[in-house]
Scaffold this active site. Structure first.
Site, PDB file in Angstrom:
ATOM      1  CD  GLU A  25      -1.682   2.183   1.956  1.00  0.00           C
ATOM      2  OE1 GLU A  25      -1.012   3.046   1.351  1.00  0.00           O
ATOM      3  OE2 GLU A  25      -2.071   2.292   3.118  1.00  0.00           O
ATOM      4  CB  CYS A  71      -2.484   5.948   3.294  1.00  0.00           C
ATOM      5  SG  CYS A  71      -1.575   5.032   4.536  1.00  0.00           S
TER       6      CYS A  71
END
Lengths: 469, 469
Positions: B217, B254
C-alpha cells in the site's frame, strides 16, 4: 501495431458502456452465444477437426462443455450473489461489492479450440463479470476461432451489446500478443498454454507502467502417488485407469499424469508391466498440430537420454522408470513432456518418497491412490500433496476437470502464475473484478446489489449476518 | 544474511505445525495478544511517543484499534465462514476451501507504529489465516516494535503455539528486507509505506524464481471533487471538514486529501480562503521522524516551485491552487506530498474537470462532495471517481478508515500493488490464502470445514445453495 492500438482503444470505449449493462442483459447475451454455437455445431466441429486433428466425438464434447460454461456463467450472474456484497451500517455506512476491471485480453489455447479458446472459459467469465474482451485467436485453429467469433458477434448484434464488446485478432504472440498485453488499456490477461508462452506474457506485463494481473495456466506434471496397500490390492484396475488417463487425447491435457511415485516392490514391477501395456497399446491418433508433435518427439527423446532412465514400454505412449535417487539428482526428470508419456519414480522407502514430493514445484493436480489403511499410515503424504497443488484427488485420474463451483484449475507456480485463482468453474469470474467500497451513499446512488431493499435478492453480509433479505 | 536465512527456515518449519492449529486455538492466541497489548498499554504508548512524536491520545487510539483488529480476526475465524467452503456432489465429489500459503513477511509502517506494524492488520490477518509471520520492524520505532513483539511472544508461549510462529527482525529494507522477500520460503509480503519502498519490494520479488504476492500500500493523493451546489450551500462546513482532514496527524495518513477539484467561481475563492485559514492555523505538532519531516519540506518546496501554482495560505499546513490547464500539462502536480498539504485544481468547466480526473492514476480513496441535485447533474463524475479508487466517499472526509467487513483499503496501482485486495478490514485475511479443491475424499480425510455434517456450522455453498446445514 496500429491495429492493436485501435482494437484496445475500442475495447476501452466499449467497456464504459458494457460495464453499465445489467446482469440480465449480460446473461441473455451469454445464452445467445451458447445458442449460436449450438446451431453452428456441425460447421464448427468440422472446421476444428480439420485444423486440430482432434477426433469429432472429443470436439463435440468440448463444444458442449463450452456451451454449458456460457450457460453456467449466465446462471451465476442471474442469481447474482457472486459479487460478494457486504454492508456495514456502523458509525459510517460502508458497502462493498466486486466491479469489473476493464478490457481483458484472452489468448486461445492450442489444445482446446473451443473450451479454452475464443468463446471459452476466460471469455465467458470476463463477459459475465462486465469486462470487454479482446481474443487473440490461436494460429493452430485460426479458422475455428474466426467462426466462433462470428457466432459471438451475431449474439452481440442480436442483443444490442455495445460495439466492440468482443473483438478478435490473429497474429503471433511475440508481436500481436505483446502489443495487446503491454497496451495501457489492458486490465487483465487470460492464457492457457506452455511455460515459455506464459512466462513471456508475464515478462511483457512486467514492462508495463501499471501492473495488471496475468492469469497464465502453464505447466504441470500432475504427480500421482500410489500407496502400497492399494497397489497390491488394485493392481489391474489402477493400471487400466492410469493407462487411459496418460493416453487420453494423446496425452494433450494440462492435467495429464506425467509423474508416478511408488515404493519399490515386486507388485510395482507387475503394475508397471500392466500399465506399460495399456500406455503403449492405446488407440493412436494424430497430435494437435505439427509443432506439438515435434515438441513431443524432442521432449521425449531428451527425457529418454537422461542417465538412469529405463523405458518400461513404448508404443502409442511411453512409460519409463527411474529410481528416486537418480530422480533427485537431475532436475530434467521434472520437465513436462506434453503428450502420452509418464515417468514412474521408484522409491526405496518412505523417506525417499517424501524427498521426491518435496522436490516438486507447484502443480495443477496431485493425486493419491490409497486404501483407508494406506491413508492412516501416510497422512503426511496427503499433506505434502495438498501443499503442492490446486486440486488434490483421491483414487481417481487427474484428467477430466469438472466445470462447477468448487473446481480449482490452478495451483502454485509454475502450474499457474497466480495460485489464488482458477481458470475453470464459476470462481473463474473472480479474476476480472476488484472490490469497491461505497461510503456514505444514499440508496438512490448505490448499485442495485447494495441498496437497502436488496432488489436483486442476493445473498449478502449485512452487519456480519448472511441473509437474502 | 545468514540470520535471515535461519529466520525464514524457522518460519517454514513452524508453518508445518501452525497450519494444523484449529481456528479456536488461533483465535485464543490472537485474543491473548490483544490482552498482552492492553496490559502493556502505558509502557507501549510511552515508548511509541518517544520514538514517533505522535501525541499520546492518537497513540492510545491506535493501540485500541490494534487490539480491536486482533479481536475482529479472532471472531472471524471463530465464526469460520470466511474460508469460502463450496461443495458440489455431482458425478465427481469436489469440495474447495481456502488454505494458508506459508510464511508471510510483514513490514512495519513508519506512520502507524501499532495498527500497521508489528502486531497490526497484516500480522493479525496472516496469523488468523494460519500463516506464520516474520515482522521486519520499522527502524523509526524499533523499540516499540520490540516491545510489541515481546507481548506476542508471551501470548505464543502461554497458548503453546509452535516455536517461531512469529519472529522479529530489524535492519534496513535494502538488505534485511531484500533478503526476506527474496528468500525461497517466503510465501507473501505485506507492506505499507512509500511508493519507492513498495516498488523496491516488487522489484525484489521479481528476482525470485517462484513469484509470490506482494501487497504494498504505497501512494495516493485521494482526490476530492467539490460540486457546485454543495460548494455554494455548505461553504463553511466543507472548509472546516476538509481543513481538519488535511491537517489531521500533520497530514501523515495514506488517505490524506492531497488533491481538491472544483469549478472556478467566486464561491470557490471564498471557500479557498476559509479552507486556507483552517489548514494554516490548525494545531501543529512534530512530524513522525526527521526523515519524514525532511521529505515533507523537500516535497513541498518542489511542488511550490512548479510554474503556475499559487499558495493560498501557508502555516501549520499549506493550501495551494492551480488551474486545470496548468495541472494537465505538468505531471509533478500529481506527486504525493506526504504531510499537511493540499492542492486545489480549479476547472473552467465540466470538460476540464473530467480531463483532470481522467488524468489521475489509481487511488485509495476518491471523494465527492455533492447535494442530490449535484449528483443528478454529474453522474459521470461519480462514475469516474469510482473507476479510480478502492473506496468512494460521498460527503465525508477520506481520513478515518473503518475497520469492518466492507472496508476496502486498497486501489488500482500505484495506490497499491494489487487492487483486488484490502489491507484493512476482515477481508485482509484473503491475502494469505489460496483455494484448494479436494476431489473424491471420504469424510474422514476432509478438513472439518468440508465434512458432510458441517461440524464447524459455517455458511457453505452446497450444490449451489447457501446454507449452514
Amino acid at each position: 501495431m496500429n491495429h492493436i492500438d485501435t482494437v484496445m482503444r475500442q475495447s476501452l470505449a466499449a467497456f464504459a458502456a458494457y460495464r453499465k449493462t445489467t446482469p440480465a442483459q449480460r446473461a441473455s447475451f451469454l445464452e445467445q452465444i451458447a445458442t449460436q454455437l449450438a446451431s453452428a455445431r456441425e460447421q464448427l466441429t468440422a472446421k476444428a477437426q480439420e485444423e486440430s486433428h482432434l477426433p469429432l466425438p472429443r470436439l463435440n464434447g468440448e463444444l458442449t462443455r463450452t456451451i454449458n460454461q456460457l450457460k453456467m456463467f449466465a446462471r451465476l450472474i442471474t442469481e447474482g450473489s457472486w459479487v460478494e456484497a457486504v454492508i456495514d451500517k456502523g458509525d459510517k455506512d460502508t458497502r462493498k461489492m466486486l466491479l469489473p476491471v476493464g478490457p481483458v485480453v484472452v489468448f486461445g489455447a492450442s489444445n482446446f479450440p473451443f473450451a479454452f479458446s475464443t468463446a471459452g472459459g476466460d471469455t465467458a467469465s470476463a463477459l459475465a463479470a462486465g469486462a470487454t474482451v479482446v481474443v487473440k485467436g490461436h494460429s493452430a485453429h485460426a479458422g475455428t476461432s474466426e467462426a466462433v467469433f462470428a457466432a459471438m458477434q451475431e449474439a452481440a448484434r442480436l442483443y444490442r451489446m455495445p460495439e466492440h464488446t468482443v473483438q478478435h485478432v490473429l497474429g503471433p504472440g511475440s508481436t500481436a500478443g505483446k502489443a495487446l498485453v503491454t497496451h495501457p488499456a489492458a486490465a487483465g490477461v487470460g492464457f492457457t498454454g506452455s511455460f515459455s508462452g506464459g512466462t513471456a506474457l508475464l515478462r511483457y506485463a512486467a514492462e508495463r507502467e501499471r501492473p495488471i494481473p496475468v492469469f497464465a495456466e502453464m505447466s504441470s506434471i500432475n504427480p500421482v502417488v500410489l500407496l502400497p496397500d492399494t497397489l497390491h490390492k488394485n493392481t489391474a484396475a489402477l493400471a487400466k485407469m492410469l493407462g487411459a488417463s496418460i493416453t487420453l487425447g494423446m496425452g494433450q491435457f494440462c492435467t495429464n499424469p506425467g509423474l508416478l511415485v511408488a515404493l519399490e516392490s515386486p507388485v510395482l514391477e507387475d503394475f508397471l508391466q500392466q500399465l506399460g501395456e495399456a500406455v503403449s497399446e492405446a488407440a493412436k491418433h494424430e497430435m494437435l498440430h505439427e509443432g506439438i508433435a515435434d515438441n513431443y518427439s524432442a521432449g521425449l527423446a531428451a527425457m529418454l537420454e537422461q542417465k538412469g532412465i529405463a523405458v518400461v514400454r513404448s508404443g502409442t505412449g511411453t512409460l519409463a522408470k527411474v529410481s528416486a535417487g537418480t530422480f533427485l539428482q537431475n532436475p530434467h526428470f521434472k520437465d513436462e513432456v506434453f503428450g502420452p508419456f509418464s515417468l514412474m519414480v521408484a522409491c526405496a522407502d518412505k523417506t525417499e518418497m517424501t524427498a521426491v514430493l518435496q522436490s516438486l514445484q507447484g502443480q495443477l493436480t496431485a493425486t493419491i491412490m490409497a486404501t483407508d489403511s494406506d491413508l492412516a499410515a501416510h497422512a503426511d503424504i496427503l499433506e505434502l500433496q495438498t501443499s503442492l497443488a490446486g486440486r488434490v484427488i483421491l483414487n481417481d485420474a487427474p484428467t477430466g476437470v469438472e466445470v462447477n463451483s468448487s473446481m480449482v484449475h490452478g495451483g502454485p507456480f509454475p502450474a499457474t502464475s497466480d495460485a489464488r485463482f482458477t481458470s475453470v468453474g464459476a470462481s473463474a469470474i473472480k479474476r476480472w473484478v476488484r472490490p469497491v467500497c461505497f461510503q456514505g451513499f444514499p440508496d438512490a446512488w448505490l448499485p442495485e446489489e447494495l441498496k437497502d431493499a436488496n432488489p436483486r435478492g442476493i445473498w449478502r453480509s449485512v452487519n456480519n449476518e448472511w441473509s437474502k433479505q
